[in-house]
Design a protein around this motif. Structure first.
Motif, PDB file in Angstrom:
ATOM      1  N   UNK A  76     -75.686 -63.571 -50.110  1.00 48.60           N
ATOM      2  CA  UNK A  76     -76.131 -62.217 -50.277  1.00 48.60           C
ATOM      3  C   UNK A  76     -77.720 -62.236 -50.623  1.00 48.60           C
ATOM      4  N   UNK A  77     -78.626 -61.807 -49.709  1.00 48.35           N
ATOM      5  CA  UNK A  77     -79.980 -61.805 -50.037  1.00 48.35           C
ATOM      6  C   UNK A  77     -80.531 -63.029 -50.132  1.00 48.35           C
ATOM      7  N   UNK A  78     -81.926 -63.147 -50.624  1.00 50.87           N
ATOM      8  CA  UNK A  78     -82.767 -64.321 -50.594  1.00 50.87           C
ATOM      9  C   UNK A  78     -82.821 -64.576 -52.279  1.00 50.87           C
ATOM     10  N   UNK A  79     -82.072 -63.975 -53.021  1.00 55.82           N
ATOM     11  CA  UNK A  79     -82.214 -64.395 -54.455  1.00 55.82           C
ATOM     12  C   UNK A  79     -82.892 -63.325 -55.422  1.00 55.82           C
ATOM     13  N   UNK A  80     -83.443 -62.219 -54.887  1.00 57.02           N
ATOM     14  CA  UNK A  80     -83.829 -61.078 -55.611  1.00 57.02           C
ATOM     15  C   UNK A  80     -82.818 -59.724 -55.683  1.00 57.02           C
ATOM     16  N   UNK A  81     -82.748 -59.118 -56.667  1.00 59.69           N
ATOM     17  CA  UNK A  81     -82.114 -57.883 -56.873  1.00 59.69           C
ATOM     18  C   UNK A  81     -82.211 -56.984 -55.815  1.00 59.69           C
ATOM     19  N   UNK A  82     -83.537 -56.606 -54.976  1.00 58.69           N
ATOM     20  CA  UNK A  82     -83.507 -55.829 -53.947  1.00 58.69           C
ATOM     21  C   UNK A  82     -83.013 -56.481 -52.747  1.00 58.69           C
ATOM     22  N   UNK A  83     -83.209 -57.966 -52.543  1.00 57.37           N
ATOM     23  CA  UNK A  83     -82.464 -58.329 -51.288  1.00 57.37           C
ATOM     24  C   UNK A  83     -81.121 -58.136 -51.437  1.00 57.37           C
ATOM     25  N   UNK A  84     -80.649 -58.601 -52.395  1.00 49.98           N
ATOM     26  CA  UNK A  84     -79.084 -58.673 -52.835  1.00 49.98           C
ATOM     27  C   UNK A  84     -78.446 -57.026 -52.354  1.00 49.98           C
ATOM     28  N   UNK A  85     -79.323 -56.268 -52.966  1.00 52.23           N
ATOM     29  CA  UNK A  85     -78.847 -54.883 -52.812  1.00 52.23           C
ATOM     30  C   UNK A  85     -78.837 -54.697 -51.323  1.00 52.23           C
ATOM     31  N   UNK A  86     -79.761 -55.026 -50.613  1.00 53.14           N
ATOM     32  CA  UNK A  86     -79.867 -54.707 -49.097  1.00 53.14           C
ATOM     33  C   UNK A  86     -78.877 -55.164 -48.564  1.00 53.14           C
ATOM     34  N   UNK A  87     -78.538 -56.592 -48.603  1.00 55.09           N
ATOM     35  CA  UNK A  87     -77.481 -57.293 -47.776  1.00 55.09           C
ATOM     36  C   UNK A  87     -76.058 -56.558 -48.053  1.00 55.09           C
ATOM     37  N   UNK A  88     -75.870 -56.180 -49.325  1.00 53.81           N
ATOM     38  CA  UNK A  88     -74.469 -55.829 -49.908  1.00 53.81           C
ATOM     39  C   UNK A  88     -74.270 -54.458 -49.441  1.00 53.81           C
ATOM     40  N   UNK A  89     -75.355 -53.623 -49.286  1.00 52.15           N
ATOM     41  CA  UNK A  89     -75.411 -52.337 -48.647  1.00 52.15           C
ATOM     42  C   UNK A  89     -75.049 -52.336 -47.080  1.00 52.15           C
ATOM     43  N   UNK A  90     -75.806 -53.296 -46.414  1.00 49.84           N
ATOM     44  CA  UNK A  90     -75.305 -53.527 -45.110  1.00 49.84           C
ATOM     45  C   UNK A  90     -73.964 -53.942 -44.675  1.00 49.84           C
ATOM     46  N   UNK A  91     -73.553 -54.697 -45.842  1.00 55.41           N
ATOM     47  CA  UNK A  91     -71.989 -55.229 -45.660  1.00 55.41           C
ATOM     48  C   UNK A  91     -71.275 -53.939 -45.675  1.00 55.41           C
ATOM     49  N   UNK A  92     -71.487 -52.914 -46.535  1.00 53.54           N
ATOM     50  CA  UNK A  92     -70.523 -51.851 -46.856  1.00 53.54           C
ATOM     51  C   UNK A  92     -70.666 -50.727 -45.660  1.00 53.54           C
ATOM     52  N   UNK A  93     -71.867 -50.877 -44.960  1.00 56.65           N
ATOM     53  CA  UNK A  93     -72.053 -49.959 -43.837  1.00 56.65           C
ATOM     54  C   UNK A  93     -71.586 -50.504 -42.665  1.00 56.65           C
ATOM     55  N   UNK A  94     -71.072 -51.966 -42.644  1.00 60.43           N
ATOM     56  CA  UNK A  94     -70.559 -52.554 -41.359  1.00 60.43           C
ATOM     57  C   UNK A  94     -69.169 -52.142 -41.058  1.00 60.43           C
ATOM     58  N   UNK A  95     -68.807 -52.489 -39.725  1.00 62.32           N
ATOM     59  CA  UNK A  95     -67.416 -52.468 -39.473  1.00 62.32           C
ATOM     60  C   UNK A  95     -66.364 -53.567 -39.798  1.00 62.32           C
ATOM     61  N   UNK A  96     -67.130 -54.503 -40.487  1.00 60.75           N
ATOM     62  CA  UNK A  96     -66.552 -55.719 -40.964  1.00 60.75           C
ATOM     63  C   UNK A  96     -66.273 -55.875 -42.266  1.00 60.75           C
ATOM     64  N   UNK A  97     -65.932 -54.778 -42.916  1.00 60.37           N
ATOM     65  CA  UNK A  97     -65.758 -54.939 -44.607  1.00 60.37           C
ATOM     66  C   UNK A  97     -64.366 -55.454 -45.073  1.00 60.37           C
ATOM     67  N   UNK A  98     -64.435 -56.542 -45.741  1.00 59.89           N
ATOM     68  CA  UNK A  98     -63.087 -57.129 -46.155  1.00 59.89           C
ATOM     69  C   UNK A  98     -62.448 -56.203 -46.943  1.00 59.89           C
ATOM     70  N   UNK A  99     -61.125 -56.678 -47.035  1.00 56.92           N
ATOM     71  CA  UNK A  99     -60.296 -55.871 -48.334  1.00 56.92           C
ATOM     72  C   UNK A  99     -60.491 -56.305 -49.609  1.00 56.92           C
ATOM     73  N   UNK A 100     -61.072 -57.604 -49.758  1.00 61.08           N
ATOM     74  CA  UNK A 100     -61.254 -58.010 -51.168  1.00 61.08           C
ATOM     75  C   UNK A 100     -62.838 -58.639 -51.091  1.00 61.08           C
ATOM     76  N   UNK A 101     -63.558 -58.266 -52.302  1.00 57.41           N
ATOM     77  CA  UNK A 101     -64.907 -58.777 -52.274  1.00 57.41           C
ATOM     78  C   UNK A 101     -64.972 -59.425 -53.602  1.00 57.41           C
ATOM     79  N   UNK A 102     -65.284 -60.903 -53.585  1.00 59.52           N
ATOM     80  CA  UNK A 102     -65.434 -61.526 -54.766  1.00 59.52           C
ATOM     81  C   UNK A 102     -66.952 -61.800 -55.066  1.00 59.52           C
TER      82      UNK A 102
END
Length: 316
Positions: free
Chosen positions: A180-206
């Motif tokens: 998730x991201x490159x180690x900063x809060x902003x990049x993590x948020x961006x990466x995780x938001x992209x995941x939630x907006x994708x069509x490949x969302x898992x059933x369980x996220x750890x």
């Protein structure tokens, strides 16, 4: 006891310990606060390196500054990177003992690590995942942090998969990891938001750290997907606590940051007094749900207040 004289001051404490970590992290801040209070009980002064400075220094730079200041010991919220290992080795070779907290620096010369067992953490996640089994195969995505090298996170992964295997549920889950991201809060948020907006969302996220958990709690609400994915978090801050209480996420795993801070001071004191210390101090892992999170927070607050009262009595 060796006396360390602060610039322009007097030797009014036994030892000066430097604490190094990201002060914007709730976890790091709670570990530091507990360490500072515990240090006061034995006459130790614990300073948060970099606090109040106009320039933001990296943990590696702060290690150099602490070593140049000839502090009596260093507590660092480390990472498992090669640069961190080298920096800790240089500090140790200069005669300053180092204790790692929260995350270990594998293979370094540090005196002790105070924190969780990564494999045990994986087992705890595995137990929660097993309770979510259905007849359908569910995809489990484990969010990793680029601040961590592979060893610790691989141990978590192994713990999860081993638990699921022993429970006879391997056919019910498929596992993958995602940085998730490159180690900063902003990049993590961006990466995780992209995941939630994708069509490949898992059933369980750890989520294996506080940053990823916080971002995931926000993203699942922002994208209106509560109920579509089950988030298993790590640690507790206001955002995560609120998400658990409202059952936006079913559980978060956490450790007692206060106990980590107190134990780190005891480690340094013991090493400087006796010349040796236990290499690994394990801290228990708690699984928090809507049913027990309030009781846990009350117990933790009571322990912190008791420690603070004890410190006042000693200083008085």
């Amino acid at each position: 006891k060796k006396l360390t004289v602060p610039p322009g001051g007097s030797p009014d404490y036994a030892r000066h310990y430097a604490f190094i970590g990201d002060s914007s992290s709730v976890f790091v801040r709670e570990v530091f606060d507990a360490a500072q209070k515990e240090g006061a009980l034995s006459g130790d002064y614990v300073s948060l390196m970099g606090e109040g400075l106009d320039i933001r220094y990296s943990e590696l730079q702060l290690l150099d500054i602490a070593a140049a200041s000839r502090v009596d010991g260093i507590i660092v919220s480390a990472n498992a990177g090669e640069e961190m290992l080298q920096a800790i080795n240089e500090v140790e070779q200069a005669g300053i003992p180092v204790v790692c907290v929260g995350t270990d620096s594998y293979g370094s010369l540090r005196q002790s690590y105070v924190g969780i067992s990564y494999y045990t953490l994986g087992q705890e996640y595995g137990e929660v995942i097993a309770s979510l089994a259905t007849d359908a195969v569910q995809k489990v995505t484990i969010l990793t942090s680029p601040n961590e090298k592979k060893r610790g996170q691989n141990l978590v992964y192994s713990g999860i998969v081993d638990y699921i295997g022993k429970a006879g549920l391997s056919s019910r889950f498929s596992f993958e990891t995602m940085a998730a991201g490159n180690g900063t809060m902003f990049s993590a948020a961006e990466s995780i938001t992209d995941l939630f907006n994708s069509s490949d969302l898992p059933q369980i996220l750890v989520c294996l750290d506080e940053t990823n958990t916080t971002c995931a709690c926000q993203s699942i609400v922002d994208t209106n997907q509560v109920g579509d994915v089950t988030i298993l978090g790590y640690y507790v801050n206001d955002t995560i606590k609120n998400a658990v209480e409202k059952q936006i996420i079913p559980a978060t795993l956490t450790v007692n940051a206060g106990e980590i801070g107190r134990s780190s001071i005891r480690c340094l004191d013991e090493y400087l007094e006796n010349g040796f210390v236990t290499e690994y101090i394990p801290i228990d892992i708690d699984t928090l749900t809507a049913d027990n999170i309030d009781a846990y927070m009350e117990q933790r607050s009571a322990a912190e207040n008791a420690s603070a009262s004890q410190g006042k009595e000693v200083s008085g």
